[in-house]
Scaffold this motif. Structure first.
Motif, PDB file in Angstrom:
ATOM      1  N   LEU A 188       1.025  -1.152   0.077  1.00 41.30           N
ATOM      2  CA  LEU A 188      -0.120  -0.002   0.039  1.00 41.30           C
ATOM      3  C   LEU A 188       0.856   1.316   0.026  1.00 41.30           C
ATOM      4  CD1 LEU A 188      -2.975   0.443  -0.263  1.00 41.30           C
ATOM      5  CD2 LEU A 188      -3.006   0.711   2.256  1.00 41.30           C
ATOM      6  N   PRO A 189       1.852   1.347   0.797  1.00 47.38           N
ATOM      7  CA  PRO A 189       2.653   2.611   0.835  1.00 47.38           C
ATOM      8  C   PRO A 189       3.232   2.920  -0.689  1.00 47.38           C
ATOM      9  CG  PRO A 189       3.189   1.441   2.677  1.00 47.38           C
ATOM     10  CD  PRO A 189       2.531   0.631   1.859  1.00 47.38           C
ATOM     11  N   THR A 190       3.751   1.769  -1.453  1.00 52.13           N
ATOM     12  CA  THR A 190       4.446   1.877  -2.608  1.00 52.13           C
ATOM     13  C   THR A 190       3.153   2.443  -3.464  1.00 52.13           C
ATOM     14  OG1 THR A 190       5.954   0.327  -2.002  1.00 52.13           O
ATOM     15  CG2 THR A 190       5.416   0.646  -4.623  1.00 52.13           C
ATOM     16  N   LEU A 191       2.021   1.794  -3.432  1.00 51.11           N
ATOM     17  CA  LEU A 191       0.934   2.191  -4.436  1.00 51.11           C
ATOM     18  C   LEU A 191       0.389   3.649  -4.240  1.00 51.11           C
ATOM     19  CD1 LEU A 191      -1.209  -1.105  -4.371  1.00 51.11           C
ATOM     20  CD2 LEU A 191      -0.185  -0.265  -6.335  1.00 51.11           C
ATOM     21  N   LEU A 192       0.210   4.015  -3.001  1.00 55.42           N
ATOM     22  CA  LEU A 192      -0.039   5.425  -2.734  1.00 55.42           C
ATOM     23  C   LEU A 192       0.799   6.272  -2.995  1.00 55.42           C
ATOM     24  CD1 LEU A 192      -1.637   4.969   0.872  1.00 55.42           C
ATOM     25  CD2 LEU A 192      -3.035   5.278  -1.238  1.00 55.42           C
ATOM     26  N   ALA A 193       2.224   6.190  -2.881  1.00 59.71           N
ATOM     27  CA  ALA A 193       3.201   7.012  -3.530  1.00 59.71           C
ATOM     28  C   ALA A 193       3.018   7.160  -4.921  1.00 59.71           C
ATOM     29  CB  ALA A 193       4.596   6.633  -2.932  1.00 59.71           C
ATOM     30  N   TYR A 194       2.835   5.938  -5.676  1.00 59.80           N
ATOM     31  CA  TYR A 194       2.808   5.880  -6.958  1.00 59.80           C
ATOM     32  C   TYR A 194       1.893   6.781  -7.582  1.00 59.80           C
ATOM     33  CZ  TYR A 194       1.889   4.056 -11.565  1.00 59.80           C
ATOM     34  OH  TYR A 194       1.539   4.059 -13.126  1.00 59.80           O
ATOM     35  N   LEU A 245       0.008   9.069  -6.105  1.00 58.27           N
ATOM     36  CA  LEU A 245       0.299  10.621  -6.031  1.00 58.27           C
ATOM     37  C   LEU A 245       1.155  11.060  -7.092  1.00 58.27           C
ATOM     38  CD1 LEU A 245      -0.111  13.105  -4.395  1.00 58.27           C
ATOM     39  CD2 LEU A 245       1.600  12.497  -2.894  1.00 58.27           C
ATOM     40  N   SER A 246       2.357  10.533  -7.298  1.00 54.07           N
ATOM     41  CA  SER A 246       3.551  10.878  -8.344  1.00 54.07           C
ATOM     42  C   SER A 246       3.103  10.880  -9.668  1.00 54.07           C
ATOM     43  CB  SER A 246       4.765   9.959  -8.293  1.00 54.07           C
ATOM     44  OG  SER A 246       5.229  10.347  -6.800  1.00 54.07           O
ATOM     45  N   PHE A 247       2.201   9.816  -9.875  1.00 46.48           N
ATOM     46  CA  PHE A 247       1.546   9.827 -11.287  1.00 46.48           C
ATOM     47  C   PHE A 247       0.427  10.784 -11.434  1.00 46.48           C
ATOM     48  CE2 PHE A 247      -1.647   8.486 -14.617  1.00 46.48           C
ATOM     49  CZ  PHE A 247      -0.887   7.797 -15.344  1.00 46.48           C
ATOM     50  N   PRO A 291      10.611   9.544  -9.820  1.00 45.98           N
ATOM     51  CA  PRO A 291      10.473   8.319  -9.765  1.00 45.98           C
ATOM     52  C   PRO A 291      11.552   7.727  -8.644  1.00 45.98           C
ATOM     53  CG  PRO A 291      10.741   8.774 -11.843  1.00 45.98           C
ATOM     54  CD  PRO A 291      10.837  10.137 -11.239  1.00 45.98           C
ATOM     55  N   PHE A 292      12.602   8.386  -8.380  1.00 46.60           N
ATOM     56  CA  PHE A 292      13.640   8.191  -7.380  1.00 46.60           C
ATOM     57  C   PHE A 292      12.972   8.504  -5.942  1.00 46.60           C
ATOM     58  CE2 PHE A 292      16.775  10.423  -4.782  1.00 46.60           C
ATOM     59  CZ  PHE A 292      17.455   9.483  -4.274  1.00 46.60           C
ATOM     60  N   ILE A 293      12.449   9.794  -5.971  1.00 41.15           N
ATOM     61  CA  ILE A 293      11.859  10.403  -4.632  1.00 41.15           C
ATOM     62  C   ILE A 293      10.973   9.659  -3.989  1.00 41.15           C
ATOM     63  CG2 ILE A 293      10.601  12.183  -5.260  1.00 41.15           C
ATOM     64  CD1 ILE A 293      13.347  12.285  -2.636  1.00 41.15           C
ATOM     65  N   THR A 294      10.024   9.038  -5.086  1.00 39.86           N
ATOM     66  CA  THR A 294       8.725   8.339  -4.896  1.00 39.86           C
ATOM     67  C   THR A 294       9.233   6.840  -4.323  1.00 39.86           C
ATOM     68  OG1 THR A 294       7.599   9.591  -6.556  1.00 39.86           O
ATOM     69  CG2 THR A 294       6.774   7.388  -6.058  1.00 39.86           C
TER      70      THR A 294
END
Length: 196
Positions: free
Chosen positions: A40-46, A48-50, A89-92
């Motif tokens: 979930l943290p990875t998906l949420l960060a993705y 937001l960044s997307f 992408p790096f910071i995400t």
């Protein structure tokens, strides 16, 4: 000089950035909802960044649709914007891999702030080429959203050190402000009869 190569290059870079971000998504270790919850943290960060990359692509497209030509300075200003976007992408990944730790969340805000400043500088270089009576100048108007965003980013960065989720909330608010379609550019482009 023509704006076509700048548009094509920028579109390619942004497409690559989205591809890099999606490659950072890893399949869950299992087939249950709880396995997905671990991601979930990875998906949420993705997500937001997307959304941010999408917002920049949309605004970049509309911005360039209002201009007839670009200058050498505009080319460098565009590269400056793409540099900051290329760090997303790096910071995400850093932010999601650390479960939204304070420093990565603050660094995420710094990258977003720098991209906003870079977009503002690009807009300024294009305004200098097009002039104060141009379609672009009319479309930008007072640019309330553009002036509000850096304030919210700085607030978010500062609040991150109080509570990291307050910083995230500020970044989400900026995304929501820009996610609502900005009618200024479209209205001006429609009245000018542009097909872009």
């Amino acid at each position: 000089m023509s704006k076509n190569r700048l548009e094509a290059f920028s579109d390619g870079v942004i497409a690559i950035l989205i591809t890099i971000m999606v490659l950072e998504l890893h399949k869950p270790d299992g087939s249950s909802w709880s396995a997905l919850r671990q991601q979930l943290p990875t998906l949420l960060a993705y997500v937001l960044s997307f959304v941010y990359i999408g917002i920049y692509w949309n605004n970049h497209h509309h911005l360039l649709a209002t201009v007839r030509r670009v200058s050498g300075v505009s080319l460098w200003a565009n590269q400056h914007l793409l540099f900051w976007l290329s760090l997303v992408p790096f910071i995400t990944d850093w932010m999601s891999e650390t479960d939204f730790a304070v420093v990565p969340v603050a660094a995420y805000g710094i990258v977003l702030l720098a991209a906003a400043v870079a977009f503002f500088l690009l807009q300024g270089t294009l305004l200098r080429v097009e002039g104060p009576d141009s379609t672009l100048a009319t479309a930008i108007g007072r640019d309330r959203k553009g002036k509000l965003s850096p304030v919210l980013y700085v607030t978010g960065i500062a609040l991150t050190f109080v509570d990291r989720w307050l910083g995230i909330v500020c970044y989400v608010i900026v995304a929501l402000v820009w996610l609502v379609p900005d009618p200024r550019l479209e209205r001006v482009l429609t009245s000018a009869g542009s097909d872009d």
